[in-house]
Design an enzyme around this catalytic site. Structure first.
Site, short mmCIF file in Angstrom:
data_model
loop_
_atom_site.label_atom_id
_atom_site.label_comp_id
_atom_site.label_asym_id
_atom_site.label_seq_id
_atom_site.Cartn_x
_atom_site.Cartn_y
_atom_site.Cartn_z
N HIS A 72 0.85 -1.20 0.00
CA HIS A 72 0.00 0.00 0.00
C HIS A 72 0.88 1.24 0.00
O HIS A 72 1.68 1.44 0.90
CB HIS A 72 -0.95 -0.01 1.21
CG HIS A 72 -2.13 -0.90 1.01
ND1 HIS A 72 -3.37 -0.64 1.54
CD2 HIS A 72 -2.28 -2.05 0.30
CE1 HIS A 72 -4.22 -1.58 1.17
NE2 HIS A 72 -3.57 -2.47 0.43
N TYR A 201 -9.69 6.00 6.42
CA TYR A 201 -10.01 6.33 7.81
C TYR A 201 -11.03 7.47 7.75
O TYR A 201 -10.73 8.52 7.17
CB TYR A 201 -8.76 6.81 8.57
CG TYR A 201 -7.73 5.72 8.83
CD1 TYR A 201 -6.84 5.32 7.84
CD2 TYR A 201 -7.65 5.10 10.08
CE1 TYR A 201 -5.90 4.33 8.08
CE2 TYR A 201 -6.70 4.11 10.33
CZ TYR A 201 -5.83 3.73 9.33
OH TYR A 201 -4.90 2.74 9.56
N PRO A 293 -6.21 0.80 17.99
CA PRO A 293 -5.78 0.34 16.66
C PRO A 293 -5.71 1.42 15.57
O PRO A 293 -5.27 1.13 14.46
CB PRO A 293 -6.83 -0.72 16.29
CG PRO A 293 -7.98 -0.47 17.18
CD PRO A 293 -7.49 0.22 18.40
N LYS A 297 -0.52 0.17 14.91
CA LYS A 297 0.81 0.04 15.50
C LYS A 297 1.02 -1.19 16.41
O LYS A 297 2.16 -1.56 16.68
CB LYS A 297 1.14 1.29 16.34
CG LYS A 297 1.44 2.51 15.49
CD LYS A 297 2.83 2.44 14.90
CE LYS A 297 3.06 3.41 13.78
NZ LYS A 297 2.87 2.89 12.43
N TYR A 391 3.30 6.64 10.23
CA TYR A 391 2.46 5.51 9.80
C TYR A 391 3.33 4.38 9.23
O TYR A 391 3.11 3.21 9.52
CB TYR A 391 1.43 5.98 8.78
CG TYR A 391 0.30 4.99 8.56
CD1 TYR A 391 -0.79 4.95 9.41
CD2 TYR A 391 0.34 4.08 7.49
CE1 TYR A 391 -1.82 4.04 9.21
CE2 TYR A 391 -0.68 3.17 7.29
CZ TYR A 391 -1.76 3.16 8.15
OH TYR A 391 -2.78 2.25 7.96
P1 RFL Z 1 -1.48 -11.73 21.37
O1 RFL Z 1 -1.80 -11.76 19.92
O2 RFL Z 1 -2.55 -11.29 22.31
O3 RFL Z 1 -1.00 -13.19 21.78
C1 RFL Z 1 -0.83 -13.59 23.11
C2 RFL Z 1 -1.00 -15.09 23.20
O4 RFL Z 1 -0.77 -15.48 24.56
C3 RFL Z 1 -1.77 -16.42 24.94
N1 RFL Z 1 -1.93 -16.41 26.40
C4 RFL Z 1 -1.38 -17.33 27.22
N2 RFL Z 1 -0.62 -18.41 26.98
C5 RFL Z 1 -0.24 -19.15 28.06
N3 RFL Z 1 -0.62 -18.88 29.33
C6 RFL Z 1 -1.39 -17.81 29.61
N4 RFL Z 1 -1.76 -17.53 30.86
C7 RFL Z 1 -1.80 -16.98 28.54
N5 RFL Z 1 -2.56 -15.85 28.45
C8 RFL Z 1 -2.62 -15.53 27.16
C9 RFL Z 1 -3.01 -15.96 24.19
O5 RFL Z 1 -3.95 -17.02 24.06
C10 RFL Z 1 -2.42 -15.51 22.87
O6 RFL Z 1 -2.39 -16.56 21.92
O7 RFL Z 1 -0.21 -10.82 21.67
P2 RFL Z 1 1.11 -10.58 20.77
O8 RFL Z 1 1.66 -11.86 20.24
O9 RFL Z 1 1.98 -9.68 21.56
O10 RFL Z 1 0.58 -9.80 19.47
C11 RFL Z 1 0.07 -8.49 19.56
C12 RFL Z 1 -0.98 -8.26 18.48
O11 RFL Z 1 -1.92 -9.31 18.53
C13 RFL Z 1 -1.69 -6.90 18.62
O12 RFL Z 1 -0.80 -5.90 19.03
C14 RFL Z 1 -2.33 -6.44 17.29
O13 RFL Z 1 -3.32 -7.33 16.87
C15 RFL Z 1 -2.94 -5.03 17.42
N6 RFL Z 1 -3.68 -4.61 16.23
C16 RFL Z 1 -3.01 -4.08 15.13
N7 RFL Z 1 -1.66 -3.98 15.14
C17 RFL Z 1 -0.99 -3.53 14.03
O14 RFL Z 1 0.24 -3.42 14.09
N8 RFL Z 1 -1.65 -3.17 12.87
C18 RFL Z 1 -3.01 -3.25 12.78
O15 RFL Z 1 -3.56 -2.98 11.72
C19 RFL Z 1 -3.75 -3.69 13.95
N9 RFL Z 1 -5.09 -3.80 13.94
C20 RFL Z 1 -5.07 -4.73 16.19
C21 RFL Z 1 -5.76 -4.31 15.02
C22 RFL Z 1 -5.80 -5.26 17.28
C23 RFL Z 1 -7.18 -5.37 17.22
N10 RFL Z 1 -7.84 -5.93 18.33
C24 RFL Z 1 -8.83 -6.93 18.25
C25 RFL Z 1 -7.37 -5.64 19.66
C26 RFL Z 1 -7.14 -4.40 14.95
C27 RFL Z 1 -7.85 -4.89 16.06
C28 RFL Z 1 -9.36 -4.94 15.96
C1 PHB Z 2 -7.12 -3.90 9.80
O1 PHB Z 2 -7.10 -4.11 8.57
O2 PHB Z 2 -7.55 -4.75 10.59
C2 PHB Z 2 -6.64 -2.60 10.32
C3 PHB Z 2 -5.99 -1.73 9.47
C4 PHB Z 2 -5.56 -0.50 9.94
C5 PHB Z 2 -5.79 -0.15 11.25
C6 PHB Z 2 -6.42 -1.03 12.11
C7 PHB Z 2 -6.87 -2.27 11.65
O3 PHB Z 2 -5.40 1.07 11.70
#
Ligand code: RFL
Ligand code: PHB
Length: 400
Positions: A72, A201, A293, A297, A391
């Site tokens: 992108h 956005y 989100p 980041k 970004y």
């Molecule tokens: P995770 O993915 O939460 O994984 C943690 C794992 O640990 C397990 N766990 C345990 N295991 C053993 N014993 C325990 N007691 C435990 N407790 C928990 C869990 O089951 C899980 O499998 O953390 P990790 O690996 O640090 O990854 C972080 C990312 O998942 C998170 O920062 C991103 O998803 C945030 N995020 C976004 N980040 C971006 O860089 N770009 C994006 O576009 C973006 N979009 C988003 C997002 C997060 C979202 N949500 C749902 C919060 C969009 C959304 C909607």
């Molecule tokens: C996504 O595609 O899930 C997404 C993209 C950009 C964001 C957050 C989530 O800022």
């Protein structure tokens, strides 16, 4: 059981760290609370910075990402239907981001780990960390009726915001900074063609919306909703109607609706735990920090933590130099706070705070400040450059 690095959590942080360590010949065991299928059912991030892309390549797991990920070169910010284009490539001197789902990276890492025969215990219950301040920490867990003990040199707490690792650090040895926003994001994934090639956005009087995508045939959309809303009360039909009202007209006209594959509400939070280490325990990714989100980041900050810890552990095991272990938190936190600030700023500018109790954010002048901020940053080249450069992501830190 014995290993060099015990990794708690098989999300992207834990799996990526494990894969990189394996390349350096460093042994790890991953303990994950839920099943592999459950981990893959979570729909989260979609935008990857260059630093994360490079790390996935270094881990040798980039084949599908490089084939299927979409480069992108920019995105749109729509204010009440008026679009401003953030041309990432032009404004940053050639940098871009990659659109490829977190779920897919996780799947690729899982497959690589299992192919390499590396040890992962899914559905590991009651994970507990012991003697983390000693030279020989250990971890206990249960699977079914069996209890296990895992001895190790170091523990990487990659277990997300609700995990056990952070809570192992005594309360008087950590400081937590937290801001909970008064609304969440309702996300919907569907096999419908996206409204646009680039992300949009949208700030509107009805609240924020984001039009994102996973491919030419799969869309990901989000709506700002009050925290009191329940996902069960949002029919697909209601979601599409509301989205249409928040999108700019040109995109709304192209909106193709369909059945949701996934629909969930995520609360918005800014959170940092300092320090990110205690004895031989290192916190990585969401275990140490959360961002709203809006700036895309979260996963990217998790990746920069992984990069720092990977460099440190490589020095420990390959060069027999453990002097740098004490610097993990200090090095990682610097980049974390930049990501926190950017995500907080973007969230403030793009959401509708009307009718919400704005704790610590002042009063009715807040909306005026944010509109003025947007006006300045979107209508000047230097403003758009500031947005674009953050970004695409600040460079990863090196140990030197
Ligand atoms: P995770 O993915 O939460 O994984 C943690 C794992 O640990 C397990 N766990 C345990 N295991 C053993 N014993 C325990 N007691 C435990 N407790 C928990 C869990 O089951 C899980 O499998 O953390 P990790 O690996 O640090 O990854 C972080 C990312 O998942 C998170 O920062 C991103 O998803 C945030 N995020 C976004 N980040 C971006 O860089 N770009 C994006 O576009 C973006 N979009 C988003 C997002 C997060 C979202 N949500 C749902 C919060 C969009 C959304 C909607
Ligand atoms: C996504 O595609 O899930 C997404 C993209 C950009 C964001 C957050 C989530 O800022």
């Amino acid at each position: 059981m014995n290993t060099q690095v015990a990794i708690i959590g098989a999300g992207p942080s834990g799996l990526l760290l494990g894969q990189l360590l394996a390349i350096q010949g460093i042994d790890s065991v991953i303990l994950e609370r839920v099943s592999g299928d459950y981990v893959l059912g979570r729909i989260r991030a979609g935008i990857l910075e260059r630093g994360l892309v490079d790390l996935v390549r270094e881990a040798g797991v980039a084949e599908r990402m490089d084939r299927e990920g979409e480069v992108h070169e920019g995105f749109e910010i729509s204010i009440d239907g008026q679009c401003a284009h953030i041309d990432l490539r032009a404004l940053t001197g050639g940098k871009t981001v990659l659109c490829y789902g977190q779920t897919e990276i996780t799947r690729d890492l899982m497959q690589a780990r299992s192919k390499a025969g590396l040890s992962t215990y899914y559905e590991a219950a009651d994970v507990a960390l012991h003697d983390v301040q000693s030279e020989r920490p250990w971890v206990t867990f249960a699977r079914g009726d069996r209890r296990y003990r895992l001895n190790c040199d170091y523990i990487a707490g990659c277990d997300g915001f609700h995990g056990v690792s952070r809570k192992t650090i005594p309360e008087d040895k950590r400081t937590e900074y937290e801001k909970v926003y008064p609304f969440g994001w309702l996300g919907l994934l569907s096999d419908t063609p996206p409204v646009a090639d680039e992300l949009i956005y949208c700030k509107s009087e009805r609240g924020f919306a984001l039009a994102s995508r996973r491919s030419a045939t799969r869309s990901r959309y989000y709506l700002q909703v009050p925290l009191t809303d329940r996902v069960e009360n949002w029919s697909d039909e209601a979601f599409w109607q509301e989205l249409k009202r928040r999108l700019p007209a040109t995109a709304a006209d192209k909106l193709v609706t369909g059945a949701s594959l996934e629909k969930s509400i995520a609360p918005l939070r800014s959170f940092v735990c300092e320090p990110m280490q205690y004895g031989r325990l290192f916190l990585v990714g969401d275990a140490a920090h959360i961002v709203p989100p809006t700036g895309a980041k979260g996963l990217n900050l998790a990746a920069s933590d992984v990069a720092v810890l990977y460099q440190i552990l490589t020095r420990v095991y390959r060069e027999n130099d453990s002097t740098c272990t004490s610097r993990y938190s200090e090095i990682a936190l610097r980049r974390v706070w930049h990501g926190e600030r950017f995500s907080w700023w973007m969230s403030n500018m793009l959401h509708d705070f009307n009718g919400y109790e704005i704790s610590g954010m002042g009063d009715s002048s807040f909306e005026r400040f944010m509109n003025s901020e947007l006006d300045y940053y979107l209508n000047s080249e230097e403003g758009r450059k500031v947005i674009a450069n953050q970004y695409v992501g600040l460079p990863f830190q090196s140990l030197e």
